[in-house]
Write a protein that holds these residues in place. Structure first.
Motif, mmCIF file in Angstrom:
data_model
loop_
_atom_site.group_PDB
_atom_site.id
_atom_site.type_symbol
_atom_site.label_atom_id
_atom_site.label_comp_id
_atom_site.label_asym_id
_atom_site.label_seq_id
_atom_site.Cartn_x
_atom_site.Cartn_y
_atom_site.Cartn_z
ATOM 1 N N ILE A 73 51.248 45.546 35.637
ATOM 2 C CA ILE A 73 50.685 45.536 36.888
ATOM 3 C C ILE A 73 50.471 44.215 37.450
ATOM 4 O O ILE A 73 50.529 43.143 36.813
ATOM 5 C CB ILE A 73 49.212 46.109 36.609
ATOM 6 C CG1 ILE A 73 49.028 47.494 36.190
ATOM 7 C CG2 ILE A 73 48.253 46.169 38.106
ATOM 8 C CD1 ILE A 73 49.785 48.570 37.369
ATOM 9 N N ILE A 74 51.022 43.973 38.670
ATOM 10 C CA ILE A 74 50.840 43.157 39.537
ATOM 11 C C ILE A 74 49.531 42.976 40.277
ATOM 12 O O ILE A 74 49.129 43.807 41.058
ATOM 13 C CB ILE A 74 51.776 42.793 40.642
ATOM 14 C CG1 ILE A 74 53.190 42.735 39.804
ATOM 15 C CG2 ILE A 74 51.867 41.678 41.365
ATOM 16 C CD1 ILE A 74 54.521 42.914 40.821
ATOM 17 N N ILE A 75 48.592 42.081 40.070
ATOM 18 C CA ILE A 75 47.203 42.011 40.794
ATOM 19 C C ILE A 75 47.304 40.854 41.959
ATOM 20 O O ILE A 75 47.421 39.648 41.462
ATOM 21 C CB ILE A 75 46.121 41.767 39.852
ATOM 22 C CG1 ILE A 75 46.137 42.765 38.909
ATOM 23 C CG2 ILE A 75 44.656 41.771 40.660
ATOM 24 C CD1 ILE A 75 44.836 42.774 37.843
ATOM 25 N N LYS A 76 47.163 41.156 42.986
ATOM 26 C CA LYS A 76 46.860 40.126 44.147
ATOM 27 C C LYS A 76 45.846 40.119 44.621
ATOM 28 O O LYS A 76 44.968 41.523 44.872
ATOM 29 C CB LYS A 76 48.051 40.402 45.105
ATOM 30 C CG LYS A 76 49.408 40.134 44.754
ATOM 31 C CD LYS A 76 50.466 39.940 45.884
ATOM 32 C CE LYS A 76 51.812 39.629 45.453
ATOM 33 N NZ LYS A 76 52.802 39.875 46.419
ATOM 34 N N GLU A 77 45.063 39.298 44.974
ATOM 35 C CA GLU A 77 43.709 39.312 46.008
ATOM 36 C C GLU A 77 44.009 38.761 47.534
ATOM 37 O O GLU A 77 44.590 37.692 47.688
ATOM 38 C CB GLU A 77 42.608 38.216 45.206
ATOM 39 C CG GLU A 77 41.198 38.383 45.907
ATOM 40 C CD GLU A 77 40.327 38.035 45.046
ATOM 41 O OE1 GLU A 77 39.487 37.260 45.449
ATOM 42 O OE2 GLU A 77 39.857 38.549 44.026
ATOM 43 N N TYR A 78 43.351 39.443 48.351
ATOM 44 C CA TYR A 78 43.642 39.235 49.658
ATOM 45 C C TYR A 78 42.128 38.844 50.604
ATOM 46 O O TYR A 78 41.163 39.612 50.071
ATOM 47 C CB TYR A 78 44.114 40.221 50.510
ATOM 48 C CG TYR A 78 45.726 40.535 50.072
ATOM 49 C CD1 TYR A 78 46.659 40.283 51.068
ATOM 50 C CD2 TYR A 78 45.901 41.606 49.098
ATOM 51 C CE1 TYR A 78 48.038 40.446 50.515
ATOM 52 C CE2 TYR A 78 47.191 41.884 48.707
ATOM 53 C CZ TYR A 78 48.161 41.357 49.463
ATOM 54 O OH TYR A 78 49.539 41.622 49.276
ATOM 55 N N ARG A 92 40.970 43.359 45.897
ATOM 56 C CA ARG A 92 41.849 43.141 44.949
ATOM 57 C C ARG A 92 43.022 44.441 44.805
ATOM 58 O O ARG A 92 42.495 45.383 44.972
ATOM 59 C CB ARG A 92 41.102 43.352 43.632
ATOM 60 C CG ARG A 92 40.262 41.985 43.295
ATOM 61 C CD ARG A 92 39.405 42.197 42.153
ATOM 62 N NE ARG A 92 40.065 42.025 40.822
ATOM 63 C CZ ARG A 92 40.580 41.077 40.164
ATOM 64 N NH1 ARG A 92 40.234 39.932 40.817
ATOM 65 N NH2 ARG A 92 40.971 40.772 39.223
ATOM 66 N N VAL A 93 44.224 44.131 44.887
ATOM 67 C CA VAL A 93 45.280 44.885 45.142
ATOM 68 C C VAL A 93 46.215 45.311 43.746
ATOM 69 O O VAL A 93 46.624 43.976 43.100
ATOM 70 C CB VAL A 93 45.962 44.714 46.094
ATOM 71 C CG1 VAL A 93 47.290 45.944 46.382
ATOM 72 C CG2 VAL A 93 45.434 44.730 47.572
ATOM 73 N N SER A 139 40.938 47.645 45.480
ATOM 74 C CA SER A 139 39.396 47.461 45.341
ATOM 75 C C SER A 139 38.854 46.629 46.195
ATOM 76 O O SER A 139 39.261 45.673 46.709
ATOM 77 C CB SER A 139 39.148 47.062 43.936
ATOM 78 O OG SER A 139 39.363 48.216 42.992
ATOM 79 N N VAL A 140 37.500 47.105 46.955
ATOM 80 C CA VAL A 140 36.970 46.271 47.945
ATOM 81 C C VAL A 140 35.738 45.660 47.280
ATOM 82 O O VAL A 140 35.010 46.377 46.620
ATOM 83 C CB VAL A 140 36.518 47.108 49.157
ATOM 84 C CG1 VAL A 140 35.897 48.286 48.703
ATOM 85 C CG2 VAL A 140 35.960 46.459 50.188
ATOM 86 N N TYR A 158 34.695 50.149 55.383
ATOM 87 C CA TYR A 158 35.505 50.573 56.511
ATOM 88 C C TYR A 158 36.524 49.484 57.107
ATOM 89 O O TYR A 158 37.465 49.954 57.253
ATOM 90 C CB TYR A 158 34.567 51.027 57.671
ATOM 91 C CG TYR A 158 35.299 51.580 58.713
ATOM 92 C CD1 TYR A 158 36.052 52.865 58.557
ATOM 93 C CD2 TYR A 158 35.648 50.852 59.972
ATOM 94 C CE1 TYR A 158 36.712 53.119 59.633
ATOM 95 C CE2 TYR A 158 36.237 51.439 61.074
ATOM 96 C CZ TYR A 158 37.170 52.738 60.903
ATOM 97 O OH TYR A 158 37.795 53.023 61.803
ATOM 98 N N ALA A 159 36.222 48.170 57.043
ATOM 99 C CA ALA A 159 36.940 47.179 57.410
ATOM 100 C C ALA A 159 38.053 47.135 56.391
ATOM 101 O O ALA A 159 39.222 46.866 56.808
ATOM 102 C CB ALA A 159 36.230 45.848 57.545
ATOM 103 N N GLY A 160 37.925 47.070 55.295
ATOM 104 C CA GLY A 160 38.734 47.232 54.279
ATOM 105 C C GLY A 160 39.931 48.212 54.259
ATOM 106 O O GLY A 160 41.035 48.072 54.132
ATOM 107 N N ILE A 161 39.444 49.415 54.492
ATOM 108 C CA ILE A 161 40.521 50.528 54.480
ATOM 109 C C ILE A 161 41.180 50.459 55.680
ATOM 110 O O ILE A 161 42.362 50.807 55.869
ATOM 111 C CB ILE A 161 39.859 51.868 54.329
ATOM 112 C CG1 ILE A 161 40.768 52.829 53.946
ATOM 113 C CG2 ILE A 161 38.834 52.387 55.499
ATOM 114 C CD1 ILE A 161 39.945 54.364 53.448
ATOM 115 N N VAL A 162 40.690 49.895 57.001
ATOM 116 C CA VAL A 162 41.215 49.789 58.073
ATOM 117 C C VAL A 162 42.658 48.624 57.966
ATOM 118 O O VAL A 162 43.629 48.951 58.339
ATOM 119 C CB VAL A 162 40.649 49.498 59.223
ATOM 120 C CG1 VAL A 162 41.227 48.878 60.486
ATOM 121 C CG2 VAL A 162 39.477 50.494 59.756
#
Length: 337
Positions: A73-78, A92-93, A139-140, A158-162
Motif C-alpha cells: 500500500i502506498i500512503i500519501k497525505e494531502y 490520507r490516501v 480518510s479525512v 464534505y470539502a474532502g469528498i468534493v
C-alpha cells in the motif's frame, strides 16, 4: 401527594436499574470477555479521563504501532482547502501498488463521538479495504469538538469528498463507484455528508453509503438510550457529553443530527448495522425505516448480543467475524454495480 411522588420516583429508579441489568445480560459471552478485560485495564472506559486532550493522547498511545506497515500500500497525505475559508484539512490516501487506472473509492470518516479519533488511527481499516477490494481509500481528518463545534466536522467531510471528486484522475478513482463509509460519529457524518451532497445538486454523486451504528440523534430520547447506561463503551452518559460539546450550545439541524432531517429522499443506497446492546439501536432502526419510506434502497441489520463497536474491541469473536462478513459482502456488491 409528596409520598406518591416519592414512591413513583423510586419505582422508576428501580425499573431503570433492572432494565440496564437485563440489557447487559444480553451481551454476547465471547465479546463480554474482551469488554471486561478492557474495563479492567481502563476502569470506566475512555470517559473516565475527564480532560479531552489527555483522553485523545491516551487513545493515540494505546493504538500506537498497532497497525504494521504494509509494503503493498502506498500512503500519501494531502492538505486541501477547507470549506468557506476554513482551515486546511488533511486527507490520507491509501492506494494499492497494483491499482488500475480506475478504481472504486472508499471515503472513510473515522469515529470517536466527534471529539476523539483521527484518520491515522484508521490505518489498519483503510489498508484492509484497499487490499481486499483493490480500492483507493481516502480518510479525512476533520476538526474535532469541543474546540471546533458544529458545523466544522461535516463541512470538513464534505470539502474532502468534493476534493476527491475533482481530483479523481490523479487518484485513479472511478467516480461512478464512490462510497462513503463511517462508524459511530463517522456513521453520522457519513449520512450528513450524503445529505449535503444531495443538497448541492448531487455533487459529488455518491454511489453507496455504509453507516455503522451511526450517531444521528442529539435528543437521547429513545428506549435504547434509556436502557444502555452502564456498558462502559459509549453508552448514555458519554453520548450526552459528546453531543453537548459538538453542538456547542447551538440547536441541531439535519446536518448536525441526521435523524432531524426533514426529508431523506434522494440519498444513495444505504447499509446500516447496529448492535442489540447499543445506545444508538433505536434511533438507527427508526432512521432505516424512514429511508425505506423515502424510497431509498436500504440494507439494515441488528446484531444480537453486540455492544457498540464490539467487533473492533473483540475482533476474534465469532459474532465479530459474522458482522464483518456481512459488511464485506455489501461493499463488494456496491463496488460491482
Amino acid at each position: 401527594m409528596k409520598r406518591t411522588i416519592l414512591y413513583t420516583a423510586l419505582f422508576l429508579l428501580i425499573s431503570i436499574g433492572s432494565v440496564a441489568q437485563s440489557i447487559n445480560d444480553k451481551i454476547d459471552p465471547e465479546t463480554k470477555v474482551g469488554l471486561d478485560g478492557f474495563l479492567k485495564a481502563i476502569p470506566g472506559g475512555f470517559n473516565s479521563i475527564r480532560d479531552i486532550v489527555k483522553r485523545r493522547a491516551f487513545l493515540d498511545q494505546m493504538l500506537a504501532g498497532s497497525t504494521p506497515v504494509n509494503t503493498d500500500i502506498i500512503i500519501k497525505e494531502y492538505k486541501i482547502p477547507g470549506l468557506n475559508n476554513a482551515p486546511e484539512i488533511a486527507l490520507r490516501v491509501y492506494t494499492p501498488k497494483n491499482s488500475k487506472d480506475l478504481n472504486p473509492a472508499i471515503y472513510n470518516i473515522h469515529g470517536g463521538g466527534m471529539i476523539i479519533g483521527s484518520a491515522a488511527l484508521d490505518d489498519g481499516l483503510a489498508t484492509t479495504f484497499a487490499l481486499k477490494f483493490n480500492a483507493v481509500v481516502v480518510s479525512v481528518d476533520y476538526r474535532l469538538a469541543p474546540e471546533n463545534p458544529y458545523p466544522a466536522a461535516v463541512e470538513d467531510c464534505y470539502a474532502g469528498i468534493v476534493w476527491v471528486e475533482k481530483n479523481a484522475k490523479i487518484l485513479k478513482i472511478d467516480t461512478d463507484r464512490l462510497i462513503v463509509y463511517g462508524g459511530s460519529a463517522g456513521g453520522g457524518l457519513t449520512i450528513a455528508t450524503s445529505l449535503m451532497a444531495r443538497d448541492h445538486n448531487n455533487y459529488p454523486k455518491i454511489a453507496f453509503q455504509m453507516a455503522l451504528y451511526p450517531m444521528i440523534d442529539d435528543r437521547n430520547a429513545t428506549v435504547s438510550s434509556q436502557q444502555v447506561t452502564n456498558v462502559g463503551i459509549w453508552d448514555r452518559s458519554p453520548n450526552i457529553e459528546a453531543w453537548n460539546w459538538y453542538l456547542g450550545g447551538k440547536s441541531a439541524d439535519g446536518y448536525a443530527a441526521p435523524a432531524r432531517a426533514k426529508s431523506l429522499k434522494g440519498l444513495p443506497p444505504t447499509f446500516i448495522d447496529v448492535g442489540e446492546v447499543d445506545v444508538f439501536r433505536d434511533e438507527d432502526i427508526e432512521f432505516a425505516k424512514r429511508l425505506l419510506e423515502a424510497g431509498v434502497t436500504t440494507e439494515f441489520h441488528v446484531h444480537p448480543g453486540a455492544f457498540h463497536a464490539s467487533e473492533i474491541f473483540v475482533p476474534t469473536a465469532e459474532l465479530s467475524k459474522r458482522i464483518w462478513e456481512i459488511r464485506y459482502s455489501a461493499l463488494d456488491r456496491a463496488m460491482k454495480k
